[in-house]
Design a protein around this motif. Structure first.
Motif, mmCIF file in Angstrom:
data_model
loop_
_atom_site.group_PDB
_atom_site.id
_atom_site.type_symbol
_atom_site.label_atom_id
_atom_site.label_comp_id
_atom_site.label_asym_id
_atom_site.label_seq_id
_atom_site.Cartn_x
_atom_site.Cartn_y
_atom_site.Cartn_z
ATOM 1 N N LEU A 143 0.939 -1.229 0.102
ATOM 2 C CA LEU A 143 0.111 0.025 0.333
ATOM 3 C C LEU A 143 0.803 1.157 0.149
ATOM 4 O O LEU A 143 1.489 1.397 0.999
ATOM 5 C CB LEU A 143 -0.867 0.057 1.323
ATOM 6 N N ALA A 144 1.131 1.943 -1.220
ATOM 7 C CA ALA A 144 1.785 3.073 -1.229
ATOM 8 C C ALA A 144 1.310 4.065 -2.168
ATOM 9 O O ALA A 144 0.481 3.799 -3.046
ATOM 10 C CB ALA A 144 3.227 2.514 -1.963
ATOM 11 N N PRO A 145 1.824 5.323 -1.706
ATOM 12 C CA PRO A 145 1.324 6.596 -2.681
ATOM 13 C C PRO A 145 1.960 6.456 -4.083
ATOM 14 O O PRO A 145 3.241 6.713 -4.092
ATOM 15 C CB PRO A 145 1.295 7.830 -1.716
ATOM 16 N N LEU A 146 1.207 6.873 -4.953
ATOM 17 C CA LEU A 146 1.803 7.260 -6.355
ATOM 18 C C LEU A 146 1.634 8.678 -6.574
ATOM 19 O O LEU A 146 2.413 9.177 -7.376
ATOM 20 C CB LEU A 146 1.030 6.305 -7.504
ATOM 21 N N GLU A 147 0.871 9.138 -6.093
ATOM 22 C CA GLU A 147 0.445 10.563 -6.085
ATOM 23 C C GLU A 147 0.583 11.349 -4.786
ATOM 24 O O GLU A 147 -0.219 10.529 -3.955
ATOM 25 C CB GLU A 147 -0.602 11.053 -7.091
ATOM 26 N N PRO A 148 0.704 12.469 -4.364
ATOM 27 C CA PRO A 148 0.571 13.254 -3.055
ATOM 28 C C PRO A 148 -0.625 12.719 -2.529
ATOM 29 O O PRO A 148 -2.073 12.787 -2.849
ATOM 30 C CB PRO A 148 0.740 14.593 -3.297
ATOM 31 N N ALA A 149 -0.947 12.619 -1.386
ATOM 32 C CA ALA A 149 -1.939 12.237 -0.303
ATOM 33 C C ALA A 149 -2.665 11.024 -0.904
ATOM 34 O O ALA A 149 -3.820 10.870 -0.298
ATOM 35 C CB ALA A 149 -2.605 13.400 -0.306
ATOM 36 N N TYR A 150 -2.176 10.228 -1.935
ATOM 37 C CA TYR A 150 -2.503 8.947 -2.185
ATOM 38 C C TYR A 150 -3.643 9.038 -2.937
ATOM 39 O O TYR A 150 -4.846 8.189 -3.090
ATOM 40 C CB TYR A 150 -3.051 7.936 -0.816
ATOM 41 N N ARG A 151 -3.744 10.016 -3.854
ATOM 42 C CA ARG A 151 -4.828 10.353 -4.845
ATOM 43 C C ARG A 151 -4.777 9.307 -5.710
ATOM 44 O O ARG A 151 -5.622 8.879 -6.301
ATOM 45 C CB ARG A 151 -4.764 11.488 -5.446
ATOM 46 N N LEU A 152 -3.372 8.895 -6.106
ATOM 47 C CA LEU A 152 -3.467 7.645 -6.874
ATOM 48 C C LEU A 152 -2.565 6.593 -6.162
ATOM 49 O O LEU A 152 -1.288 7.078 -5.515
ATOM 50 C CB LEU A 152 -2.594 7.851 -8.283
ATOM 51 N N ILE A 153 -3.048 5.564 -5.912
ATOM 52 C CA ILE A 153 -2.421 4.500 -4.904
ATOM 53 C C ILE A 153 -1.601 3.468 -5.641
ATOM 54 O O ILE A 153 -2.288 3.131 -6.829
ATOM 55 C CB ILE A 153 -3.470 4.177 -4.229
ATOM 56 N N ARG A 154 -0.550 2.948 -5.269
ATOM 57 C CA ARG A 154 -0.120 1.896 -5.921
ATOM 58 C C ARG A 154 -0.248 0.647 -4.861
ATOM 59 O O ARG A 154 0.153 0.759 -3.704
ATOM 60 C CB ARG A 154 1.664 2.004 -6.089
ATOM 61 N N ILE A 155 -0.838 -0.362 -5.428
ATOM 62 C CA ILE A 155 -1.140 -1.545 -4.909
ATOM 63 C C ILE A 155 -0.053 -2.852 -5.515
ATOM 64 O O ILE A 155 -0.601 -3.132 -6.338
ATOM 65 C CB ILE A 155 -2.437 -1.895 -4.552
ATOM 66 N N ALA A 156 0.833 -3.099 -4.711
ATOM 67 C CA ALA A 156 1.970 -3.929 -5.514
ATOM 68 C C ALA A 156 2.406 -4.695 -4.112
ATOM 69 O O ALA A 156 3.556 -4.693 -3.840
ATOM 70 C CB ALA A 156 2.876 -3.264 -6.016
ATOM 71 N N PRO A 157 1.550 -5.914 -3.734
ATOM 72 C CA PRO A 157 2.284 -6.593 -2.640
ATOM 73 C C PRO A 157 3.421 -7.520 -2.953
ATOM 74 O O PRO A 157 3.283 -8.007 -4.104
ATOM 75 C CB PRO A 157 0.892 -7.465 -2.213
ATOM 76 N N THR A 158 4.293 -7.632 -2.173
ATOM 77 C CA THR A 158 5.241 -8.688 -2.216
ATOM 78 C C THR A 158 5.122 -9.818 -1.418
ATOM 79 O O THR A 158 5.023 -9.792 -0.116
ATOM 80 C CB THR A 158 6.573 -8.072 -1.720
ATOM 81 N N LEU A 159 5.282 -11.213 -1.962
ATOM 82 C CA LEU A 159 5.044 -12.327 -1.254
ATOM 83 C C LEU A 159 6.227 -12.547 -0.655
ATOM 84 O O LEU A 159 7.501 -12.759 -1.370
ATOM 85 C CB LEU A 159 4.536 -13.303 -2.356
ATOM 86 N N LEU A 160 6.121 -13.057 0.565
ATOM 87 C CA LEU A 160 7.417 -13.401 1.401
ATOM 88 C C LEU A 160 7.357 -14.929 1.811
ATOM 89 O O LEU A 160 6.178 -15.198 2.464
ATOM 90 C CB LEU A 160 7.685 -12.353 2.750
#
Length: 936
Positions: free
Chosen positions: A773-790
């Motif tokens: 769960l990460a922001p791609l644009e300020p304040a999470y207007r665009l969110i990057r959802i890219a989970p990493t399996l461990l």
């Protein structure tokens, strides 16, 4: 009239940068959130109404903006109140109802309207002050502005004005002091009224510094000032101020120190002293006290409050016969007691974070006594909680308790700046879950008025490097925008006074420490990193704009220091502070060359400054600093990296810095990632990084395709590791990887804390990369959802209350199937990148995906003393078998083997055992032979 959509409504409308009703600006930005189950909802426009002075007007905001939107009305006048409401229009044609009203008050006074005198008794002794005034007629509103050089509390007619603690908080007092404002209308009565102030020294009179070098920094006696504005119903206004007509008397607080603790004598209490009927004729007149010549400015961050109370979990009797209370959690605050006993009887409370061999472990406190004393009045049951100190503790030693002791008579009060919780991480891996909870508790304890490095010993300073690495984690866990804005204000004031150098601590109160005002990499870089984080996480453009000149000043200072080579290799540096291989007495002796750390941060600050210039529309500055960053990166690569991607300082932190900061790219980055993986393996998947490398080591591994190595590193329990302290019972993040040794003794170094958040900064990677769960644009207007399996986790999830609303992401395994989930808040979108390579663009709402990802099948061939050390360490079961075999014959040899073996490819297991007895070799060979073949 257009019908509104019942599935759409607006919540959380606020003005400014916090939830405080009193705003610090005449044109505070506005923010709101939309709640709806309508899929992929996006705002097309918003209507905002303001009602002021009986008149209502409306402003139209076109577009999707709903976070820190520019104030669309005439500026607020000083002390003016208004009501705001908003409704939103969706791109789908939907319209929300009007939101509930939000009241906003301009808390600042008119220019030149601060008339209160700073008063006190003229000494450092805690004391009480009171002043009276008469009220004639009905009062429509009463606003009380108060401040102090020291720590104060204020009553109105015997009633506390608010529940804030240690007001006005700590700032760089020579340039800035907070002004608190409170609506006390409900406490005002017709006729005679009283204001009563309790004043102690707080940070203003504290002795700062290490051990015998501790000295007062701020000079002069404590002083407080108050100004009460009374607005009558007939339209007239009256002002009540502190002046030399006030009176004072000694307080029952005999002594108060943040480090040493509080001493309170209940026999000296004066009942009713702050009420209107009290006779103060025997009290002395106050005096005007000389203080820095500055006008107090409205407090912009939330106040410190008692957030919760915790009960005693265990009552222990130590080997020496002492009574010790265990609250089950290392926390920051103080204890509240209920007690009955004879007049003059004194109870002593000593605080510590840990026990050492069953006794209170006070050595890490250094010169901080962390001791409170209460002398009973003898008037039946008495309740007391110190107000003028705070401690970092889990354990409290109780001495001289009268009569039988009951744990029900003591509770712990947890204190910190009252920020809203906005994020969390969850996993079924119990040790990792506890680790993340420790990160949260570490932040809670150290975000008290300013971001401190530790809350327990004779330090508690605003170390800039600690906050620099932890800021992204902090911004996820709590709404700390206003908190960081306030601290950055002091950073910039201190930096300006130091000629562009950012001091290593802010407020800069330890001038006796060599290098306080010299540029130090990773510490001074807080002035570029923290504003960038605030832009990324909160869309705080205003902070970026206000900080820009400070950012350029810092980069320019470093450029002058680096010279034509652009390699920052001279001067004082902390480097990769607290590398686990550094001796306890020399924590800066890291494996990574300090010049590499400094030059990498020089690049990062230049790069961030160039990006900020672009955002601010400063094109010439953007070109200048982008060119500088490119030249620094080239100089770094030329000086420190071989053509085949090997660092001249062959240590994990060096590689992590180059990878994560973007100094290297493409094939060179990949080669460096592989070398980093080898180094992590060679260290036995134990931590080999310090303050600088630890936050980014796992990110560097996953960014270069080595998630398996990151997983092993993350879940390691041997010392040094993130989870070793958890296995030792830690409930906060430690300063040192081995703050407590495996035998239960405290690290012998003089610098040992059990609540230090910096090494917990890896939590940002858990949030962004593991849960995804990460922001791609300020304040999470665009969110990057890219989970990493461990490989070592069965699941991971995170939630974050973004400035737009609730976002969630995570995954869980069920056999070979992995379930992914995401929640995207209204008025935002998300880019989803799944481990399979599938990519989706989704709108608001809840989304799920299912993919097949079996755990990697690992085959085990025959193992022996001739097997590669890399093969052994990559097989956890084989490694455990080898270690247990050695330990069964020679435990000390096993420990040396564990600590010193470098698990490299191309070296055989027999090499580090070349001088071992035949019995040890035979036991190892037998243990390996007994392992089942096939899948590990």
């Amino acid at each position: 009239m257009t019908a509104t959509d019942p599935m759409l409504h607006v919540r959380g409308l606020r003005a400014g940068w916090s939830e405080d009703r009193f705003v610090t600006s005449a044109h505070p930005p506005l923010s709101w959130k939309t709640a709806t189950t309508l899929p992929s909802w996006m705002q097309a426009a918003a209507d905002i109404t303001i009602t002021r002075g009986g008149t209502t007007s409306t402003a139209r905001i076109d577009g999707p903006d709903s976070v820190l939107v520019a104030w669309p009305f005439e500026p607020l006048k000083p002390l003016e109140s208004a009501r705001l409401s908003v409704r939103v229009h969706g791109k789908d044609g939907s319209i929300s109802p009007w939101s509930a009203d939000t009241e906003v008050t301009a808390g600042f006074l008119p220019a030149q309207a601060w008339h209160a005198s700073f008063i006190g008794c003229g000494t450092d002794a805690p004391h009480l002050m009171r002043g009276t005034f008469d009220v004639h007629g009905g009062v429509r509103r009463a606003l009380l502005h108060t401040t102090a050089f020291g720590a104060y509390d204020i009553h109105v007619n015997g009633i506390p004005a608010d529940d804030a603690e240690l007001k006005p908080g700590w700032t760089s007092y020579q340039w800035r002091v907070n002004l608190d404002v409170t609506d006390v209308t409900a406490h005002i009565r017709s006729g005679r009224n009283t204001l009563g102030i309790t004043l102690t020294g707080g940070w203003y009179t504290e002795r700062f510094g290490f051990r015998d070098a501790a000295r007062r920094f701020y000079q002069g006696a404590p002083a407080a000032a108050a100004q009460l504005t009374l607005e009558y119903e007939d339209g007239t206004v009256d002002t009540v101020i502190t002046d030399e007509r006030w009176r004072w008397a000694p307080a029952p607080v005999v002594a108060a120190s943040l480090y040493q603790g509080e001493t309170y004598d209940a026999r000296l209490q004066t009942p009713g002293w702050s009420g209107p009927t009290f006779d103060d004729s025997a009290w002395d007149r106050v005096q005007a006290v000389a203080v820095p010549d500055i006008t107090p400015t409205l407090r912009s961050l939330p106040p410190v409050r008692v957030i919760e109370h915790r009960a005693v979990e265990r009552v222990l009797t130590t080997p020496s016969g002492k009574t010790v209370l265990d609250f089950g959690q290392n926390l920051v605050g103080r204890v509240r007691i209920k007690v009955t006993g004879e007049r003059g009887h004194t109870i002593t409370l000593r605080h510590a974070e840990v026990l050492e061999h069953g006794e209170l472990g006070t050595r890490p406190l250094r010169n901080a006594a962390a001791t409170d004393r209460y002398t009973l009045s003898g008037d039946g049951e008495e309740a007391w909680e110190p107000k003028w100190t705070f401690h970092g503790f889990r354990y409290v030693e109780v001495d001289n308790w009268p009569g039988a002791f009951s744990p029900d008579d003591v509770t712990a009060a947890v204190m910190h700046t009252d920020m809203a919780r906005t994020g969390d991480f969850t996993t079924s891996h119990t040790l990792l879950q506890r680790f993340h909870e420790n990160v949260v508790w570490g932040m809670r304890g150290n975000f008290l008025s300013i971001p401190t490095d530790c809350p327990q010993r004779d330090e508690r300073l605003g170390w800039t490097g600690d906050l620099q690495v932890f800021a992204p984690t902090a911004a996820f866990l709590y709404d700390c925008d206003a908190f960081l804005r306030s601290w950055l204000g002091d950073v910039m004031l201190e930096q300006k006074a130091a000629g562009g150098v950012v001091p290593m601590v802010v407020p800069a109160v330890i001038p006796q420490v060599p290098g306080l005002f010299k540029p130090v990499a990773a510490w001074g870089d807080a002035i570029t990193v923290v504003p960038a984080v605030m832009w990324e996480r909160f869309a705080d453009y205003d902070t970026l704009k206000q900080s820009f000149d400070a950012m350029t000043a810092w980069v320019d200072v470093v450029q002058a220091r680096a010279g034509a080579s652009l390699l920052w290799e001279e001067g004082l540096q902390f480097g990769d502070w607290l590398d686990p291989d550094a001796p306890p007495e020399r924590p800066g002796d890291a494996k990574t060359d300090a010049g590499i750390v400094a030059t990498a941060y020089f690049f990062r600050s230049a790069d961030l400054t160039a990006r900020a210039a672009t955002l601010l529309g400063r094109e010439a500055d953007a070109r200048h600093y982008a060119d500088l960053a490119a030249r620094i990166a080239h100089a770094f690569r030329t000086a420190y990296i071989t053509p085949h991607g090997r660092m001249m300082s062959d240590a994990p932190t060096a590689y992590a810095l180059a990878i994560v900061f973007g100094i290297v790219h493409g094939e060179q980055q990949q080669a460096m990632g592989e070398r980093l993986r080898d180094l992590v393996r060679a260290a036995g998947y134990r931590i080999a990084t310090g303050f600088v490398g630890t936050p980014i080591i796992c990110e560097a591994l996953t960014a270069t395709g080595h998630a398996t190595a990151a997983s092993r590193l993350l879940t390691q329990t041997e010392c040094p590791s993130w989870l070793y302290p958890v296995t030792m019972g830690a409930t906060t993040i430690w300063e040192r990887w081995d703050s407590m040794l495996e035998d239960g003794s405290i690290n012998p170094g003089q610098m040992t804390s059990f609540n230090h958040y910096a090494l917990g900064a890896v939590a940002d990677w858990l949030h962004r990369s593991v849960a995804g769960l990460a922001p791609l644009e300020p304040a999470y207007r665009l969110i990057r959802i890219a989970p990493t399996l461990l490989d070592d986790l069965d699941d991971a999830s995170a939630w974050h209350e973004t400035p737009y609303g609730m976002a969630r992401a995570g995954w869980r395994r069920e056999g070979t199937q992995v379930h992914f989930h995401a929640e995207v808040p209204p008025n935002t979108q998300a880019v989803v990148e799944l481990p399979s390579g599938a990519r989706y663009e989704v709108g608001s709402g809840t989304h799920t995906w299912l993919e097949t990802h079996p755990l990697p099948a690992r085959s085990r061939g025959p193992l022996s003393l001739s097997s590669s050390l890399a093969t052994i360490i990559d097989d956890p079961e084989a490694y455990k078998a080898v270690l247990q075999a050695i330990r069964s014959i020679d435990p000390s040899r096993a420990e040396i083997f564990r600590r010193t073996t470098r698990w490299r490819q191309g070296r055989e297991l027999r090499e580090p055992l070349d001088k071992a007895p035949v019995t040890v070799l035979a036991a190892v060979q037998e243990a390996l032979a007994a392992l089942p073949p096939g899948r590990q």
